[in-house]
Design a protein around this motif. Structure first.
Motif, short mmCIF file in Angstrom:
data_model
loop_
_atom_site.label_atom_id
_atom_site.label_comp_id
_atom_site.label_asym_id
_atom_site.label_seq_id
_atom_site.Cartn_x
_atom_site.Cartn_y
_atom_site.Cartn_z
N ILE A 5 0.85 -1.18 0.00
CA ILE A 5 0.00 0.00 0.00
C ILE A 5 0.89 1.23 0.00
CG2 ILE A 5 -1.77 1.28 1.27
CD1 ILE A 5 -2.69 -1.44 2.37
N TYR A 6 0.65 2.12 -0.98
CA TYR A 6 1.41 3.35 -1.13
C TYR A 6 0.49 4.55 -0.91
CZ TYR A 6 4.92 0.48 -3.49
OH TYR A 6 5.86 -0.47 -3.79
N LEU A 7 1.08 5.65 -0.52
CA LEU A 7 0.35 6.91 -0.40
C LEU A 7 1.02 7.92 -1.32
CD1 LEU A 7 -1.83 8.55 1.12
CD2 LEU A 7 -0.03 9.22 2.71
N GLN A 8 0.20 8.62 -2.10
CA GLN A 8 0.72 9.67 -2.97
C GLN A 8 -0.13 10.92 -2.77
OE1 GLN A 8 0.56 8.94 -7.20
NE2 GLN A 8 2.08 10.50 -7.61
N SER A 66 -1.29 -0.72 12.52
CA SER A 66 0.01 -0.36 11.95
C SER A 66 -0.15 0.49 10.70
CB SER A 66 0.79 -1.64 11.63
OG SER A 66 2.01 -1.33 11.01
N LEU A 67 -1.10 0.12 9.84
CA LEU A 67 -1.36 0.89 8.62
C LEU A 67 -1.84 2.30 8.97
CD1 LEU A 67 -1.71 1.20 5.57
CD2 LEU A 67 -3.93 0.06 5.79
N LEU A 68 -2.76 2.41 9.91
CA LEU A 68 -3.27 3.72 10.31
C LEU A 68 -2.17 4.56 10.94
CD1 LEU A 68 -5.62 5.66 10.56
CD2 LEU A 68 -6.22 4.54 12.72
N SER A 69 -1.31 3.95 11.73
CA SER A 69 -0.20 4.67 12.34
C SER A 69 0.76 5.21 11.28
CB SER A 69 0.54 3.75 13.31
OG SER A 69 1.67 4.39 13.83
N SER A 70 1.07 4.39 10.29
CA SER A 70 1.96 4.82 9.20
C SER A 70 1.32 5.95 8.40
CB SER A 70 2.26 3.66 8.25
OG SER A 70 2.98 2.66 8.92
N LEU A 71 0.03 5.83 8.13
CA LEU A 71 -0.69 6.87 7.40
C LEU A 71 -0.68 8.18 8.18
CD1 LEU A 71 -2.53 7.82 5.08
CD2 LEU A 71 -4.46 6.88 6.38
N GLU A 105 6.13 11.50 -5.79
CA GLU A 105 6.65 10.46 -4.91
C GLU A 105 5.53 9.58 -4.34
OE1 GLU A 105 9.22 10.13 -0.77
OE2 GLU A 105 8.51 12.07 -1.45
N ASN A 106 5.73 8.27 -4.39
CA ASN A 106 4.86 7.31 -3.72
C ASN A 106 5.55 6.86 -2.45
OD1 ASN A 106 2.79 7.15 -5.66
ND2 ASN A 106 3.97 5.69 -6.87
N VAL A 107 4.85 6.97 -1.33
CA VAL A 107 5.42 6.57 -0.04
C VAL A 107 4.84 5.22 0.35
CG1 VAL A 107 5.65 7.18 2.39
CG2 VAL A 107 5.62 8.99 0.65
N PRO A 108 5.67 4.19 0.50
CA PRO A 108 5.14 2.89 0.92
C PRO A 108 4.68 2.95 2.38
CG PRO A 108 7.53 2.78 0.75
CD PRO A 108 7.12 4.14 0.28
N ALA A 145 -6.06 -21.39 3.22
CA ALA A 145 -6.53 -20.16 3.86
C ALA A 145 -7.81 -20.43 4.64
CB ALA A 145 -6.76 -19.08 2.82
N THR A 146 -7.97 -19.73 5.73
CA THR A 146 -9.17 -19.82 6.55
C THR A 146 -9.86 -18.46 6.54
OG1 THR A 146 -8.06 -19.10 8.57
CG2 THR A 146 -7.99 -21.47 8.06
N PRO A 147 -11.10 -18.37 7.03
CA PRO A 147 -11.75 -17.06 7.10
C PRO A 147 -10.93 -16.03 7.88
CG PRO A 147 -13.38 -18.78 7.42
CD PRO A 147 -12.02 -19.46 7.41
N ALA A 148 -10.16 -16.47 8.83
CA ALA A 148 -9.33 -15.54 9.61
C ALA A 148 -8.22 -14.92 8.76
CB ALA A 148 -8.72 -16.26 10.80
N ASP A 149 -7.90 -15.52 7.62
CA ASP A 149 -6.87 -14.98 6.73
C ASP A 149 -7.40 -13.88 5.82
OD1 ASP A 149 -4.81 -16.70 7.65
OD2 ASP A 149 -5.63 -18.32 6.41
N SER A 150 -8.70 -13.63 5.86
CA SER A 150 -9.31 -12.61 5.00
C SER A 150 -9.19 -11.24 5.64
CB SER A 150 -10.80 -12.92 4.78
OG SER A 150 -10.94 -14.16 4.13
N GLY A 151 -8.99 -10.24 4.81
CA GLY A 151 -8.92 -8.87 5.32
C GLY A 151 -7.66 -8.62 6.13
N LEU A 152 -7.70 -7.56 6.93
CA LEU A 152 -6.57 -7.19 7.78
C LEU A 152 -6.86 -7.58 9.22
CD1 LEU A 152 -5.83 -3.55 6.54
CD2 LEU A 152 -4.65 -5.65 5.89
#
Length: 80
Positions: A7-10, A44-49, A16-19, A30-37
């Motif tokens: 996932i990149y942010l521009q 972690s994604l929200l913190s990076s954003l 510049e694209n920021v990873p 895969a199990t249902p628990a492997d779906s999504g985040l």
């Protein structure tokens, strides 16, 4: 075999694209628990954003508020 996402942010108008994050999920077994985040991945994604957006806002604010240094044009140096 796994599926991979990066996932990149521009910012609009920037080249510049920021990873922000990289995730992978298994395809086989895969199990249902492997779906999504997971919650930890989402945090972690929200913190990076938040970090990238806040840094960009601070830099932009700083550029607007920092006094511009004007060169001394047409003024001859004085001798003491």
């Amino acid at each position: 075999m796994d599926m991979h996402w990066t996932i990149y942010l521009q910012r609009d108008g920037a080249d510049e694209n920021v990873p922000l994050a990289r995730f992978q999920r298994p395809l086989e077994g895969a199990t249902p628990a492997d779906s999504g985040l997971s919650m930890s991945e989402a945090r972690s994604l929200l913190s990076s954003l938040q970090q990238v957006v806040a840094q960009g806002q601070i830099r932009a604010y700083d550029c607007l508020r920092r006094p511009k240094i004007q060169p001394h044009v047409g003024i001859a140096p004085t001798e003491n």
